[in-house]
Scaffold this active site. Structure first.
Site, PDB file in Angstrom:
ATOM      1  N   LYS A 235      -5.074   8.329  31.257  1.00 38.82           N
ATOM      2  CA  LYS A 235      -4.592   9.656  31.217  1.00 38.82           C
ATOM      3  C   LYS A 235      -3.083   9.965  31.520  1.00 38.82           C
ATOM      4  O   LYS A 235      -2.473  10.573  30.877  1.00 38.82           O
ATOM      5  CB  LYS A 235      -5.483  10.644  32.003  1.00 38.82           C
ATOM      6  CG  LYS A 235      -7.022  10.403  31.531  1.00 38.82           C
ATOM      7  CD  LYS A 235      -7.190  10.994  30.180  1.00 38.82           C
ATOM      8  CE  LYS A 235      -8.547  10.930  29.340  1.00 38.82           C
ATOM      9  NZ  LYS A 235      -8.572  11.416  28.175  1.00 38.82           N
TER      10      LYS A 235
ATOM     11  N   TYR B  16      -9.107   4.567  34.583  1.00 37.28           N
ATOM     12  CA  TYR B  16      -9.058   5.915  34.048  1.00 37.28           C
ATOM     13  C   TYR B  16      -7.896   6.849  34.295  1.00 37.28           C
ATOM     14  O   TYR B  16      -7.244   7.409  33.242  1.00 37.28           O
ATOM     15  CB  TYR B  16     -10.566   6.640  34.393  1.00 37.28           C
ATOM     16  CG  TYR B  16     -10.472   7.825  33.760  1.00 37.28           C
ATOM     17  CD1 TYR B  16     -10.649   8.220  32.374  1.00 37.28           C
ATOM     18  CD2 TYR B  16     -10.634   9.237  34.421  1.00 37.28           C
ATOM     19  CE1 TYR B  16     -11.117   9.412  32.010  1.00 37.28           C
ATOM     20  CE2 TYR B  16     -10.655  10.550  33.804  1.00 37.28           C
ATOM     21  CZ  TYR B  16     -10.714  10.572  32.429  1.00 37.28           C
ATOM     22  OH  TYR B  16     -11.000  11.847  31.822  1.00 37.28           O
TER      23      TYR B  16
ATOM     24  N   THR C  57     -19.818  17.480  30.032  1.00 38.74           N
ATOM     25  CA  THR C  57     -20.151  16.637  28.790  1.00 38.74           C
ATOM     26  C   THR C  57     -20.754  15.329  29.239  1.00 38.74           C
ATOM     27  O   THR C  57     -20.512  14.775  30.277  1.00 38.74           O
ATOM     28  CB  THR C  57     -18.668  16.228  28.035  1.00 38.74           C
ATOM     29  OG1 THR C  57     -17.755  15.411  28.660  1.00 38.74           O
ATOM     30  CG2 THR C  57     -18.075  17.521  27.398  1.00 38.74           C
TER      31      THR C  57
END
Length: 325
Positions: free
Chosen positions: A209, A205, A242
């Site tokens: 990014k 991850y 989220t």
């Protein structure tokens, strides 16, 4: 091998998270200024069916934009469009299917858009996933790397000519890449971008990014050198409540719930940075920035490595079948 490849990325990512939470504990979320109307302008927002993507699409439509929500959940897409139209703004919203983990799907989406003859003034590369168990896409890419970065890399390049034609001096087209503070923990292994030697979802991850920031800076440099009226910026929304956090391991998930209620940003607050980059008058002609809480911020030292930027660009072109030029 396990210590350096799995444990270290995990600790570095969670350290980034703690730093962000401390910042959000003592600093209010960025408040959007009054934004100019965007009547007649066209935007694509990936992952726009929910969370920050939906809030971005909703707000841009309220400013008068024609917003194309690009995603892989048809029912969610239909519902998102319905909600936006119910608000009665002057803009328009529609859903178009794309699976960013499939290079074929990305190419089909881009070709369908180009065939419509529409201009493109704003591309928000928002879709993403975090900390999923090890898996590969249909093209054989590591899931984070493809969904968060490589799919967006291909989409942007396939639509770049339209963005160039749509932008004008004093009214540039804008590309916004959704990065994260976790990019500070990211490293790029050019020999193992798919992280097959020793998999770490945390490392994967963070790498994806960081790749987005490297991509942002290199693309802006090329556009500026070519004299094109297109700007590219990376945005960091902070820690936002989220579904992105649904893949946290059980202990972190339990700790996250009470913390999220008080310290996490809402999806609307997180989306404010993307909206600002996409529509604010102050951002006209401004590119090559890393924006955090509405302010141009220093990204990681590694993200400014021009040699690494070139290597990643060339390798990415090779992986998706684009000419390096």
């Amino acid at each position: 091998m396990w210590l350096s490849s799995v444990l270290v990325p995990l600790l570095r990512l969670y350290l980034c998270g703690v730093k962000v939470l401390f910042y959000q504990m003592f600093n209010r979320s960025f408040t959007l200024p009054v934004l100019p109307k965007q009547n007649g302008r066209v935007a694509i927002v990936t992952g726009g069916t929910r969370g920050m993507g939906f809030e971005t699409a909703r707000h841009l439509a309220s400013l008068g934009m024609h917003v194309i929500i690009a995603g892989n959940e048809r029912e969610e897409g239909t519902e998102a469009v319905r909600k936006i139209h119910e608000e009665g703004g002057k803009g328009k919203a529609e859903f178009v299917f794309v699976d960013l983990t499939s290079l074929k799907s990305v190419r089909q989406f881009a070709q369908t858009f180009r065939d419509r003859g529409l201009p493109l003034h704003v591309l928000v590369n928002n879709a993403g996933t975090m900390l999923v168990p090890e898996r590969q896409t249909e093209d054989g890419f590591e899931f984070h790397f493809c969904l968060n970065y490589l799919g967006h890399f291909l989409l942007t390049n396939l639509l770049l000519d339209v963005l160039k034609k749509s932008g004008k001096q004093g009214c540039c087209s804008r590309i916004i890449n959704m990065s994260s503070a976790t990019h500070y923990a990211g490293v790029i292994d050019m020999e193992d971008l798919n992280r097959r030697i020793c998999y770490s979802s945390h490392g994967a991850y963070s790498q994806s990014k960081l790749a987005l920031v490297l991509f942002t800076y290199f693309l802006q440099e090329q556009l500026t050198a070519g004299g094109f009226a297109v700007t590219v910026n990376a945005v960091d929304p902070g820690m936002v409540d989220t579904a992105l956090y649904n893949n946290l391991w059980s202990l972190a998930q339990a700790l996250k719930k009470p913390v999220a209620k008080t310290l996490f940003r809402t999806p609307a607050e997180g989306a404010s940075i993307s909206i600002y980059a996409a529509a604010a008058a102050e951002m006209e002609g401004v590119g090559g920035c890393y924006l955090y809480n509405g302010v141009k911020t220093q990204s990681s030292d590694l993200s400014y490595d021009s040699e690494l930027q070139v290597k990643l660009w060339k390798k990415s072109c090779e992986l998706v079948g684009l000419q390096k030029a």
